[in-house]
Design a protein around this motif. Structure first.
Motif, PDB file in Angstrom:
ATOM      1  N   HIS A  77     -24.906  18.418  25.477  1.00 39.41           N
ATOM      2  CA  HIS A  77     -23.958  19.509  25.169  1.00 39.41           C
ATOM      3  C   HIS A  77     -22.586  18.891  24.882  1.00 39.41           C
ATOM      4  O   HIS A  77     -21.924  19.213  23.906  1.00 39.41           O
ATOM      5  CB  HIS A  77     -23.812  20.465  26.358  1.00 39.41           C
ATOM      6  CG  HIS A  77     -24.814  21.574  26.393  1.00 39.41           C
ATOM      7  ND1 HIS A  77     -24.897  22.539  25.414  1.00 39.41           N
ATOM      8  CD2 HIS A  77     -25.757  21.898  27.310  1.00 39.41           C
ATOM      9  CE1 HIS A  77     -25.860  23.399  25.727  1.00 39.41           C
ATOM     10  NE2 HIS A  77     -26.398  23.029  26.863  1.00 39.41           N
ATOM     11  N   LEU A 123     -17.248  24.120  30.713  1.00 37.53           N
ATOM     12  CA  LEU A 123     -18.257  24.800  29.889  1.00 37.53           C
ATOM     13  C   LEU A 123     -19.595  24.945  30.610  1.00 37.53           C
ATOM     14  O   LEU A 123     -20.494  25.612  30.120  1.00 37.53           O
ATOM     15  CB  LEU A 123     -18.479  24.036  28.575  1.00 37.53           C
ATOM     16  CG  LEU A 123     -17.231  23.602  27.801  1.00 37.53           C
ATOM     17  CD1 LEU A 123     -17.641  22.963  26.487  1.00 37.53           C
ATOM     18  CD2 LEU A 123     -16.305  24.776  27.540  1.00 37.53           C
ATOM     19  N   ARG A 124     -19.697  24.300  31.770  1.00 32.75           N
ATOM     20  CA  ARG A 124     -20.965  24.356  32.514  1.00 32.75           C
ATOM     21  C   ARG A 124     -21.302  25.800  32.876  1.00 32.75           C
ATOM     22  O   ARG A 124     -20.470  26.499  33.453  1.00 32.75           O
ATOM     23  CB  ARG A 124     -20.889  23.522  33.792  1.00 32.75           C
ATOM     24  CG  ARG A 124     -20.877  22.047  33.530  1.00 32.75           C
ATOM     25  CD  ARG A 124     -20.760  21.240  34.815  1.00 32.75           C
ATOM     26  NE  ARG A 124     -20.513  19.848  34.490  1.00 32.75           N
ATOM     27  CZ  ARG A 124     -21.466  18.957  34.246  1.00 32.75           C
ATOM     28  NH1 ARG A 124     -22.724  19.296  34.346  1.00 32.75           N
ATOM     29  NH2 ARG A 124     -21.157  17.717  33.920  1.00 32.75           N
ATOM     30  N   GLY A 125     -22.493  26.218  32.517  1.00 37.36           N
ATOM     31  CA  GLY A 125     -22.964  27.555  32.873  1.00 37.36           C
ATOM     32  C   GLY A 125     -22.482  28.665  31.960  1.00 37.36           C
ATOM     33  O   GLY A 125     -22.979  29.782  31.996  1.00 37.36           O
ATOM     34  N   SER A 127     -21.650  30.580  28.311  1.00 33.86           N
ATOM     35  CA  SER A 127     -22.407  30.746  27.061  1.00 33.86           C
ATOM     36  C   SER A 127     -21.824  29.910  25.922  1.00 33.86           C
ATOM     37  O   SER A 127     -20.672  29.479  25.976  1.00 33.86           O
ATOM     38  CB  SER A 127     -22.429  32.215  26.637  1.00 33.86           C
ATOM     39  OG  SER A 127     -21.162  32.568  26.120  1.00 33.86           O
ATOM     40  N   ARG A 128     -22.627  29.734  24.890  1.00 33.21           N
ATOM     41  CA  ARG A 128     -22.207  28.959  23.718  1.00 33.21           C
ATOM     42  C   ARG A 128     -20.933  29.538  23.110  1.00 33.21           C
ATOM     43  O   ARG A 128     -19.986  28.820  22.810  1.00 33.21           O
ATOM     44  CB  ARG A 128     -23.340  28.988  22.691  1.00 33.21           C
ATOM     45  CG  ARG A 128     -23.290  27.914  21.653  1.00 33.21           C
ATOM     46  CD  ARG A 128     -24.453  28.055  20.689  1.00 33.21           C
ATOM     47  NE  ARG A 128     -25.751  28.080  21.358  1.00 33.21           N
ATOM     48  CZ  ARG A 128     -26.884  28.482  20.795  1.00 33.21           C
ATOM     49  NH1 ARG A 128     -26.894  28.875  19.542  1.00 33.21           N
ATOM     50  NH2 ARG A 128     -28.019  28.499  21.475  1.00 33.21           N
ATOM     51  N   SER A 182     -17.964  29.047  25.291  1.00 31.82           N
ATOM     52  CA  SER A 182     -17.613  27.623  25.303  1.00 31.82           C
ATOM     53  C   SER A 182     -16.721  27.295  24.115  1.00 31.82           C
ATOM     54  O   SER A 182     -15.703  26.600  24.259  1.00 31.82           O
ATOM     55  CB  SER A 182     -18.883  26.755  25.217  1.00 31.82           C
ATOM     56  OG  SER A 182     -19.684  26.943  26.344  1.00 31.82           O
ATOM     57  N   TYR A 218     -26.951  19.608  18.820  1.00 34.97           N
ATOM     58  CA  TYR A 218     -27.518  19.623  20.171  1.00 34.97           C
ATOM     59  C   TYR A 218     -29.046  19.585  20.116  1.00 34.97           C
ATOM     60  O   TYR A 218     -29.708  18.805  20.813  1.00 34.97           O
ATOM     61  CB  TYR A 218     -27.014  20.873  20.902  1.00 34.97           C
ATOM     62  CG  TYR A 218     -27.554  21.056  22.290  1.00 34.97           C
ATOM     63  CD1 TYR A 218     -27.385  20.071  23.265  1.00 34.97           C
ATOM     64  CD2 TYR A 218     -28.223  22.226  22.652  1.00 34.97           C
ATOM     65  CE1 TYR A 218     -27.878  20.239  24.547  1.00 34.97           C
ATOM     66  CE2 TYR A 218     -28.714  22.407  23.930  1.00 34.97           C
ATOM     67  CZ  TYR A 218     -28.542  21.411  24.878  1.00 34.97           C
ATOM     68  OH  TYR A 218     -29.029  21.595  26.147  1.00 34.97           O
ATOM     69  N   SER A 234     -31.031  30.239  33.665  1.00 29.83           N
ATOM     70  CA  SER A 234     -30.135  29.438  32.808  1.00 29.83           C
ATOM     71  C   SER A 234     -29.489  30.296  31.735  1.00 29.83           C
ATOM     72  O   SER A 234     -30.147  31.160  31.150  1.00 29.83           O
ATOM     73  CB  SER A 234     -30.941  28.316  32.138  1.00 29.83           C
ATOM     74  OG  SER A 234     -30.178  27.724  31.101  1.00 29.83           O
ATOM     75  N   ASN A 259     -31.666  27.876  24.572  1.00 31.15           N
ATOM     76  CA  ASN A 259     -32.610  26.799  24.253  1.00 31.15           C
ATOM     77  C   ASN A 259     -33.556  26.498  25.414  1.00 31.15           C
ATOM     78  O   ASN A 259     -34.288  25.498  25.372  1.00 31.15           O
ATOM     79  CB  ASN A 259     -31.838  25.520  23.889  1.00 31.15           C
ATOM     80  CG  ASN A 259     -31.109  25.641  22.557  1.00 31.15           C
ATOM     81  OD1 ASN A 259     -31.735  25.859  21.519  1.00 31.15           O
ATOM     82  ND2 ASN A 259     -29.789  25.531  22.579  1.00 31.15           N
TER      83      ASN A 259
HETATM   84  C1  BG6 Z   1     -25.744  26.370  30.065  1.00 30.10           C
HETATM   85  C2  BG6 Z   1     -24.852  25.163  29.900  1.00 30.10           C
HETATM   86  O1  BG6 Z   1     -26.892  26.009  30.759  1.00 30.10           O
HETATM   87  O2  BG6 Z   1     -26.108  26.892  28.781  1.00 30.10           O
HETATM   88  C3  BG6 Z   1     -23.651  25.516  29.039  1.00 30.10           C
HETATM   89  O3  BG6 Z   1     -24.419  24.726  31.178  1.00 30.10           O
HETATM   90  C4  BG6 Z   1     -24.127  26.081  27.697  1.00 30.10           C
HETATM   91  O4  BG6 Z   1     -22.863  24.368  28.859  1.00 30.10           O
HETATM   92  C5  BG6 Z   1     -25.019  27.286  27.944  1.00 30.10           C
HETATM   93  O5  BG6 Z   1     -23.021  26.458  26.899  1.00 30.10           O
HETATM   94  C6  BG6 Z   1     -25.585  27.869  26.655  1.00 30.10           C
HETATM   95  O6  BG6 Z   1     -26.477  26.958  26.083  1.00 30.10           O
HETATM   96  P1  BG6 Z   1     -27.150  27.089  24.660  1.00 30.10           P
HETATM   97  O7  BG6 Z   1     -28.289  26.117  24.739  1.00 30.10           O
HETATM   98  O8  BG6 Z   1     -27.630  28.514  24.523  1.00 30.10           O
HETATM   99  O9  BG6 Z   1     -26.132  26.740  23.640  1.00 30.10           O
END
Ligand code: BG6
Ligand code: MG
Length: 214
Positions: free
Chosen positions: A21, A44-46, A48-49, A52, A81, A115, A119
């Protein structure tokens, strides 16, 4: 047993996709001339995209960016990613993680994923983890990401368990807040241990078994 189910965050807890990420956001930030460090990445941990990107753009001082352009950036980041994700295999899950999950399952705990990532299914498949979990609650099923409790409440609902019977495992501050807002206890690992707000702080993943069964 104090808990019936354990809900695991994915990125940064079970697999080190948090690094991917970071590298993907960094590529986009560099292109836009925005300073972006690993410390910034912790925010950005946790999250949403979409949120972020908004956090990254706090340091952007150029021309205003249209919603269409933002969508393009989100797609660009996700493509970079996913290229990293496509290289992942079962070997990207440590034997420590696999062994601990196995022991917890044998001890009678129900295992789930909670999560924010859209993805999630792809990562679980690439890393040969899909079968390890009874239930998956992820970014494709929610409207509000962590620190909102929605993703964890959804996991409890899919498990048909009371939130108070679930323990969350998290590496994100936003995830600790989300778990508590869901009425769940939380075991923190990595970055999330710093705040001291979790119910348990884990030095390493395998400590989870001792915390519960030791
Ligand atoms: C979380 C990550 O699990 O998923 C975040 O910690 C990320 O950093 C979020 O932005 C969304 O992820 P994705 O895969 O939908 O872009
Ligand atoms: Mg995480």
């Amino acid at each position: 047993m104090q808990y019936k189910a354990i809900i695991f965050d994915l990125d940064g807890v079970l697999v080190f996709t948090d690094k991917y990420h970071y590298l993907a956001w960094k590529k986009l930030a560099d292109k836009l001339g925005i300073e972006f460090t690993e410390r910034d990445n912790d925010r950005l941990r946790g999250v949403s995209r979409e949120e972020s990107l908004d956090i990254i753009l706090e340091k952007y001082h150029g021309e205003p960016i249209s919603p269409e352009k933002k969508k393009e950036y989100l797609e660009e980041k996700n493509n970079i990613y996913r290229e990293s994700l496509s290289e992942m295999t079962g070997k990207d899950v440590s034997s420590e993680v696999r062994q601990t999950l196995k022991k917890l399952k044998e001890a009678g705990y129900r295992l789930a994923i909670g999560s924010s990532s859209k993805n999630t299914a792809y990562i679980l498949e690439r890393c040969e983890l899909t079968d390890a979990f009874e239930v998956v609650s992820d970014g494709t099923m929610i409207t509000r990401s962590k620190p909102d409790p929605e993703v964890f409440l959804k996991a409890a609902e899919l498990l048909s368990e009371n939130p108070s019977d679930c323990l969350v495992v998290e590496d994100a501050d936003a995830g600790v807040t989300a778990a508590h807002a869901a009425g769940m206890d939380v075991a923190a690992i990595g970055t999330a241990t710093a705040s001291g707000r979790a119910d348990y702080d884990l030095d390493k993943f395998e400590d989870l078994y001792d915390v519960l069964e030791g």
